[in-house]
Design an enzyme around this catalytic site. Structure first.
Site, PDB file in Angstrom:
ATOM      1  N   LEU A 108      -3.952   0.140   7.207  1.00 47.52           N
ATOM      2  CA  LEU A 108      -4.199   0.510   5.812  1.00 47.52           C
ATOM      3  C   LEU A 108      -4.195   2.030   5.689  1.00 47.52           C
ATOM      4  O   LEU A 108      -3.647   2.603   4.742  1.00 47.52           O
ATOM      5  CB  LEU A 108      -5.539  -0.058   5.350  1.00 47.52           C
ATOM      6  CG  LEU A 108      -5.686  -1.580   5.464  1.00 47.52           C
ATOM      7  CD1 LEU A 108      -7.048  -2.025   4.941  1.00 47.52           C
ATOM      8  CD2 LEU A 108      -4.594  -2.278   4.687  1.00 47.52           C
ATOM      9  N   LEU A 155       0.826  -1.208   0.000  1.00 48.30           N
ATOM     10  CA  LEU A 155       0.000   0.000   0.000  1.00 48.30           C
ATOM     11  C   LEU A 155       0.859   1.257   0.000  1.00 48.30           C
ATOM     12  O   LEU A 155       0.642   2.173  -0.791  1.00 48.30           O
ATOM     13  CB  LEU A 155      -0.908   0.008   1.226  1.00 48.30           C
ATOM     14  CG  LEU A 155      -2.145  -0.865   1.138  1.00 48.30           C
ATOM     15  CD1 LEU A 155      -2.951  -0.744   2.419  1.00 48.30           C
ATOM     16  CD2 LEU A 155      -3.001  -0.457  -0.052  1.00 48.30           C
ATOM     17  N   ALA A 156       1.840   1.307   0.888  1.00 45.43           N
ATOM     18  CA  ALA A 156       2.645   2.517   1.000  1.00 45.43           C
ATOM     19  C   ALA A 156       3.528   2.691  -0.237  1.00 45.43           C
ATOM     20  O   ALA A 156       3.551   3.767  -0.842  1.00 45.43           O
ATOM     21  CB  ALA A 156       3.487   2.469   2.265  1.00 45.43           C
ATOM     22  N   SER A 195     -11.251 -13.072  11.932  1.00 50.13           N
ATOM     23  CA  SER A 195     -11.667 -11.718  12.297  1.00 50.13           C
ATOM     24  C   SER A 195     -12.021 -11.632  13.773  1.00 50.13           C
ATOM     25  O   SER A 195     -12.620 -12.524  14.361  1.00 50.13           O
ATOM     26  CB  SER A 195     -12.859 -11.303  11.461  1.00 50.13           C
ATOM     27  OG  SER A 195     -13.363 -10.103  11.986  1.00 50.13           O
ATOM     28  N   ARG A 230      -1.409  -0.816  17.852  1.00 56.87           N
ATOM     29  CA  ARG A 230      -2.132  -0.239  16.727  1.00 56.87           C
ATOM     30  C   ARG A 230      -3.621  -0.537  16.836  1.00 56.87           C
ATOM     31  O   ARG A 230      -4.014  -1.635  17.201  1.00 56.87           O
ATOM     32  CB  ARG A 230      -1.602  -0.809  15.408  1.00 56.87           C
ATOM     33  CG  ARG A 230      -2.282  -0.234  14.186  1.00 56.87           C
ATOM     34  CD  ARG A 230      -1.705  -0.800  12.905  1.00 56.87           C
ATOM     35  NE  ARG A 230      -1.886  -2.244  12.792  1.00 56.87           N
ATOM     36  CZ  ARG A 230      -3.041  -2.836  12.479  1.00 56.87           C
ATOM     37  NH1 ARG A 230      -4.116  -2.109  12.278  1.00 56.87           N
ATOM     38  NH2 ARG A 230      -3.112  -4.156  12.376  1.00 56.87           N
ATOM     39  N   ARG A 263      -7.200  -6.675  22.624  1.00 54.60           N
ATOM     40  CA  ARG A 263      -6.389  -7.745  22.040  1.00 54.60           C
ATOM     41  C   ARG A 263      -5.282  -8.241  22.961  1.00 54.60           C
ATOM     42  O   ARG A 263      -5.117  -9.443  23.157  1.00 54.60           O
ATOM     43  CB  ARG A 263      -5.734  -7.238  20.751  1.00 54.60           C
ATOM     44  CG  ARG A 263      -6.700  -7.071  19.617  1.00 54.60           C
ATOM     45  CD  ARG A 263      -5.992  -6.495  18.403  1.00 54.60           C
ATOM     46  NE  ARG A 263      -6.942  -6.374  17.298  1.00 54.60           N
ATOM     47  CZ  ARG A 263      -6.630  -5.886  16.103  1.00 54.60           C
ATOM     48  NH1 ARG A 263      -5.400  -5.486  15.858  1.00 54.60           N
ATOM     49  NH2 ARG A 263      -7.532  -5.812  15.157  1.00 54.60           N
ATOM     50  N   HIS A 267       0.892 -10.319  14.364  1.00 49.07           N
ATOM     51  CA  HIS A 267       0.443  -9.916  13.038  1.00 49.07           C
ATOM     52  C   HIS A 267       0.815  -8.499  12.646  1.00 49.07           C
ATOM     53  O   HIS A 267       0.590  -8.105  11.516  1.00 49.07           O
ATOM     54  CB  HIS A 267      -1.045 -10.175  12.857  1.00 49.07           C
ATOM     55  CG  HIS A 267      -1.915  -9.046  13.301  1.00 49.07           C
ATOM     56  ND1 HIS A 267      -2.909  -8.553  12.508  1.00 49.07           N
ATOM     57  CD2 HIS A 267      -1.902  -8.336  14.413  1.00 49.07           C
ATOM     58  CE1 HIS A 267      -3.502  -7.577  13.159  1.00 49.07           C
ATOM     59  NE2 HIS A 267      -2.919  -7.420  14.299  1.00 49.07           N
TER      60      HIS A 267
END
Lengths: 667, 248, 256
Positions: free
Chosen positions: A471, A45-46, A286, A465, A339, A431
């Site tokens: 994203l 993406l970046a 998920s 995060r 999490r 992850h």
């Protein structure tokens, strides 16, 4: 405190910094842009968004990726969504709220100026992607749909089914391919960056290896941008792609770029557990599954042992012999604790011997109660009086199928177990890595002309995060931040002509790379690269994973050092350097992981507090909650390599002028 | 379980390849197909031989890297999965499994099971995009798109570019791949201004790469891990015919 | 016209030519069937032989028929050319192909089915069309009582024109070439009957795929009408038409 680190945050009120910066930053005129070459390594993406945007602006871009196509970068695997402060749902979202949530979610270890800028540009990302034809989910009226994610109070997450990362990456990839077609970007696929070339202290190019022919190539650039992702694969098992690696970032580190917060890694609680020694990677399920599922392990050790031996099925364990440990420990939040808390609690139970699965490294995520509950609701809707249990289960399964069908199918695909009839097994897995190359407000590393964007930099996520923010950050850096900030540097460099690649710095760098490759090939030892990678992964996972303590970290450091020595004396890399040699690729990457692993442990050892993804057992409350130390550790650790595996710690102090620091509590 | 593998080995593009037979004695049914190859490679390295080169990356069915032609079918015997998501429980003890690379003139073999699919990237470069520079965009909600259209565009956009369609097609045709992108952008209003130019350019590039033509056998869609529909090819034909006749 | 050649030379343009010629041939098949259904009439071939004269003398039909021959040849040889071109897209083939797992066998064997059909057409044309046009087909004289419509037939000598027809005291006399007899004789041979039946089976399988495939090529694929296209392709062109055609030789073989 060292004064080497200047984050170069512009002066002024937080909501004016970026605006002011943009209108005062030096520009490069179009004629000069044509003669300026920029190297972009990594096309996720970046990288893809940056390469495309820089080319659109008129720069000559050379892009590199190790995959066979830019479309395969691991950004593609992101499922959930992308945050943006659009406030389309009229639920009170704003740039400030996204900024605040990100800082708080990061456990107050991120830089205010960068995070606010991220929140500001978030909304342009959605506009840009929609214009490219990214098929985001829509409402019937044709407007974009949003969902809430990761426990935020507003619905700000844009998504495309469970494949948001894929769709966003394909959008950036199409923009990149357009520039390739127009001749503005030269794309080098199946190329790995082997070193950064610096001349007079500035990044001036790279040495790349053509992975098919094995040839080493020299490429000049006025600036070099690293968009090479995170280093989660240091754990061997992670949700990262097999090829994800730290090599480019690590080579930059060795050329003088400081490494920021290496110990900040995020562990996701709901992954499909390891099924055996053959396991090569882990798959994320998920997090939404925790909304309806109940997490438990057997309450009696003998039951857990019987389950592991295959003598007992979970459905045969009666209610009173189950330990719903999250509900027991955190009655207020129950199965929905954050999490890191959920992950640590699972590890605690498994370490205590209550884990299930053959390996003992798994807990149950049970939908039986949810199926019955939904069944009852459906029965009421259908006016069924006193339905029998079988009917309730049929009705309930239908509801669960509608909500989670694709996830349940995926689970069955991988495990061969039908999750409608038997509880799922889950276990935490690595992850995302919040740490990475230290960058200033311009996204420039401590090496002038060398930039790091996306997950490769130490980023805007602090110690933890938020969901759907990876994203956002990758695309913010690539589309909207770097293309501006790089101009500030290049505008001073317009007089520099392209440096011929027979310059001694290129020759020297290439010779060093060649020497390392030859060394790897010539060890001709007895053990495969994976053998070392697996051991390294176990060390880091056990000692520098979900929870850490000083003693274990010290042991891990010496273990990694010993493993590294063994690697260089007994690794076996078959084949030669001048051919398509996947083992050689892996060997080079693992060699770097073996150095990074030590630094991660060192960083974790240095940080005597618990914050976000970093939990030090010595620093917890009596109830087992993380204990942050804002007085002594409100800083970014930026490690400078001073010699062979010798580091010097620099601290960038974090100042909170707009947000009041508070403690997290989920009791 | 015990598995016998017959694997295509080819040193490089210029070399002549041949099948090699390998025996694996301890295959767990929980392994993915690629994990079985990891075990094979570990075994080969320990024997002092060169491991089998194959493309793989995400191992969760989305990157499109993996590309094995297993017992006569791309991505093996299960429908709607990639090789990395195929598990050994789909096979049984004593099975002989033949593994070949994708075969197509436009996908030259690089080594063993790895092929060069850069032709797909060149087709994308020819027109698989909307020409919108960063910063050009209007507010995302200024362009309402009906849910049905958005969903249909999404299902076309779900293509992972693995090339199984080409591998499965008896003509090595890339029409399913190309049509998925043409369809996605033809369905959406953002794609309209360039729709005609796009379909002509992408089809021309596809032909130039040496892919075969479609004879509507449907093998591509049947083998597609993302179940991309044949209706995309019909839409591309429609777009191409009208563009060919109308476009300047 | 450069755009047109480029357009038709592209992979989709080439398919388009196959689809359009295919449709034309389907239409011909239907017309041919309707005409040949007259073989089943119990009139000693009067209607059929009269129809044969009409088909070979009407200028519009004659013109169309040359178009038809050209179309058949074009469809066949263009198809074979495309098969060959497509084959080049995979210079090295697989060791094992499990085709049945993903597609119907007839869709994969269109070239072979088409070649069988072409060979059949050559044989068929040589046997009847060429024989009728250039061979020695005996003439027949029909007498049809216009009151009872009863027909009697008797051999007669060759005449100069294709057909003589006149009415004499309420009996219509028709003298034509007796193609009907040729057909009846030919279909006494079991191997010819078998050949025809096999050829019709080829046509069936060719069209079950070809008919819907042509729609797909033209861009017609929608769940609202796919069912109808499929139904017509299978039932009309795959079953009814080939069975009726195949019934003709079988009928004569049984009734010899």
């Amino acid at each position: 405190m060292s004064n080497i680190l200047d984050s170069k945050i512009p002066e002024g009120p937080i909501d004016q910094k970026w605006t002011k910066y943009k209108s005062s930053v030096a520009l490069v005129n179009p004629a000069n842009k044509r003669s300026i070459e920029i190297i972009v390594v990594g096309t996720g993406l970046a990288g893809a968004s940056a390469a495309a945007t820089l080319a659109e602006m008129g720069y000559k871009v050379k892009a590199f990726c190790f995959q066979d196509s830019p479309r395969r970068a691991h950004s593609i695997a992101a499922q959930g969504g992308i945050n943006a402060a659009k406030n389309y749902q009229n639920d009170g979202d704003s740039v400030f709220r996204l900024f605040y949530d990100t800082i708080k979610g990061g456990d107050y270890r991120a830089r205010e100026g960068n995070v606010h800028r991220l929140a500001e540009v978030s909304s342009s990302i959605i506009d840009q992607c929609v214009a490219q034809g990214v098929p985001f989910a829509r409402e019937y009226g044709g407007m974009l749909s949003n969902r809430s994610f990761g426990g935020t109070q507003v619905q700000r997450t844009f998504y495309a089914a469970g494949q948001t990362g894929q769709q966003l990456l394909l959008g950036a990839y199409s923009a990149l391919q357009r520039q390739v077609g127009m001749g503005n970007v030269t794309m080098h696929t199946r190329h790995e960056m082997m070193d950064v070339v610096t001349i007079d202290g500035k990044a001036r190019g790279i040495i790349a290896r053509d992975l098919v022919s094995g040839k080493l190539e020299r490429h000049f650039g006025h600036a070099v941008v690293l968009a090479t992702g995170g280093y989660g694969n240091v754990f061997f098992l992670s949700t990262n792609a097999m090829g994800s690696n730290v090599t480019a970032a690590w080579k930059a580190h060795k050329k003088g770029a400081f490494f920021g917060n290496p110990c900040f890694t995020q562990i996701h609680p709901t992954c499909i557990p390891v099924s055996g020694d053959h396991q090569s990677k882990l798959t994320l399920m998920s997090e939404s599954l925790r909304n309806d599922g109940r997490i438990w392990v057997p309450a009696r050790k003998e039951d857990a042992e019987a389950v592991r031996a295959g003598k007992l099925k979970p459905n045969d364990i009666t209610e009173e012999n189950r330990d719903y440990y999250l509900e027991r420990r955190y009655p207020a939040f129950g199965n929905l604790v954050p999490r890191d808390v959920a992950s640590r609690a699972a590890k605690e139970r498994c370490d205590a011997g209550f884990g299930v699965n053959k390996t003992g490294q798994a807990v149950y995520l049970d939908y039986a109660a949810a199926i019955e509950r939904y069944g009852k609701i459906e029965a009421t809707k259908k006016n069924l009086n006193n339905p029998d249990k079988a009917t309730l289960i049929v009705l309930g399964k239908a509801v669960v199928k509608e909500k989670y069908g694709n996830l349940f199918d995926m689970y069955e695909q991988i495990t061969g177990v039908n999750p409608y009839n038997e509880p799922m097994q889950i276990y935490p897995a690595v992850h995302y890595t919040m740490g990475g190359l230290w960058v200033d407000y311009n996204l420039m590393t401590t090496v002038p002309g060398l930039y790091a964007i996306g997950e490769a930099n130490f980023s805007d996520h602090g110690a933890n995060r938020l969901g759907a923010s990876a994203l956002m950050q990758g695309l913010a850096d690539g589309y909207f931040v770097l293309p501006y900030t790089i101009g500030a540097y290049l505008s001073t460099d317009i007089r520099t002509k392209a440096i011929p690649t027979d310059h001694e710095a290129f020759v020297e760098a290439e010779n060093k790379v060649k020497a390392v490759i030859d060394h790897l090939i010539n060890v001709k030892g007895t053990k495969s690269v994976d053998y070392f990678h697996k051991i390294l992964g176990k060390i880091i996972w056990n000692e520098c994973g979900m929870s850490r303590n000083a003693e274990a970290l010290k042991k891990a450091i010496s273990d990694v050092q010993a493993l590294r020595a063994e690697f260089w004396s007994s690794v076996r890399v078959p084949g030669t350097a001048d051919e398509f040699n996947t083992e050689l690729e892996k060997a080079g990457r693992v060699a770097d992981f073996l150095e990074l692993g030590e630094l991660m442990c060192k960083d974790a050892l240095e940080r005597n507090e618990s914050c976000g993804g970093h939990f030090r057992e010595e620093y917890q409350t009596e109830e087992g909650e993380a204990l942050r130390d804002d007085e002594n550790f409100s800083f970014v650790s930026a490690w400078e390599l001073t010699g062979d595996n010798q580091w010097n710690l620099h601290k960038e102090e974090l100042k909170y002028e707009n947000i009041k620091i508070a403690a997290r509590s989920y009791k | 379980m015990k598995i016998t593998l017959k694997v295509w080995r080819q040193k490089n593009n210029a070399a002549k390849g041949q099948f090699e037979t390998y025996k694996l004695d301890h295959v767990s049914e929980d392994m993915s197909f690629l994990e079985m190859f990891d075990v094979l490679n570990e075994q080969l390295i320990n024997e002092g031989k060169e491991p089998v080169v194959f493309d793989h990356d995400c191992r969760e069915g989305i990157c499109g890297s993996c590309s094995m032609y297993i017992n006569g079918r791309p991505h093996g015997p299960k429908n709607a999965v990639t090789t990395c998501q195929l598990h050994m429980r789909s096979f049984k003890d004593g099975d002989i499994i033949v593994v070949e690379p994708w075969r197509a003139a436009a996908f030259p073999v690089l080594k063993d099971l790895s092929v060069d699919r850069s032709s797909f990237d060149r087709i994308m470069s020819a027109g698989g995009f909307v020409s919108v520079n960063t910063g050009n965009a209007q507010d995302a909600n200024n362009l309402p798109i009906g849910k049905e259209i958005a969903d249909e565009a999404f299902s076309s956009a779900a293509c992972i570019g693995c090339g199984a369609c080409v591998a499965a097609c008896k003509n090595a045709s890339a029409m399913l791949f190309v049509s998925a992108k043409v369809s996605q952008l033809a369905l959406l209003p953002q794609g309209q201004p360039e729709a005609r130019k796009r379909v002509l350019a992408m089809v021309n590039q596809m032909d130039a790469e040496g892919f075969g033509a479609c004879t509507n056998t449907g093998a591509c869609s049947a083998e597609c891990p993302k179940e991309i529909s044949l209706s995309n090819i019909a839409r591309m034909n429609r777009e191409y015919l009208s563009a060919g006749i109308i476009a300047e | 016209m450069n755009w047109l050649t480029n357009f038709l030379k592209s992979s989709i343009g080439r398919k388009l030519l196959m689809a359009l010629t295919g449709f034309f041939l389907c239409a011909f098949l239907l017309v041919h069937l309707i005409g040949n259904m007259q073989l089943f009439k119990h009139d000693h071939g009067l209607a059929f032989n009269t129809y044969a004269v009409f088909m070979t003398s009407n200028p519009i039909i004659k013109f169309t028929s040359y178009g038809l021959y050209a179309t058949i040849l074009f469809h066949a040889f263009w198809g074979l050319y495309l098969v060959n071109t497509n084959r080049k897209a995979r210079p090295v083939n697989y060791a094992i192909i499990d085709g049945k797992a993903n597609s119907s066998w007839n869709s994969r064997w269109m070239g072979v089915l088409g070649t069988i059909i072409l060979a059949f057409i050559v044989f068929h044309m040589a046997d009847f069309w060429a024989e009728y046009k250039f061979g020695e087909v005996p003439y027949v004289q029909y007498s049809q009582d216009l009151n009872t419509l009863e027909v009697t037939a008797m051999p007669t000598d060759a005449i100069d024109s294709k057909k003589i027809q006149f009415t004499e005291s309420n009996v219509e006399i028709t003298i034509v070439k007796n193609l009907y007899q040729e057909v009846a004789v030919a279909f006494r041979e079991w191997w010819i009957v078998l050949l025809y039946v096999l050829a019709m089976a080829s046509i069936s399988f060719h069209l079950v795929h070809g008919f819907k495939s042509a729609f797909q090529t033209l861009g017609f694929n929608h769940k609202k009408y796919n069912g109808l296209i499929n139904f017509i392709g299978v039932w009309v062109f795959g079953i009814i038409i080939p069975i009726l055609f195949a019934a003709m030789p079988v009928y004569f073989f049984i009734n010899q």
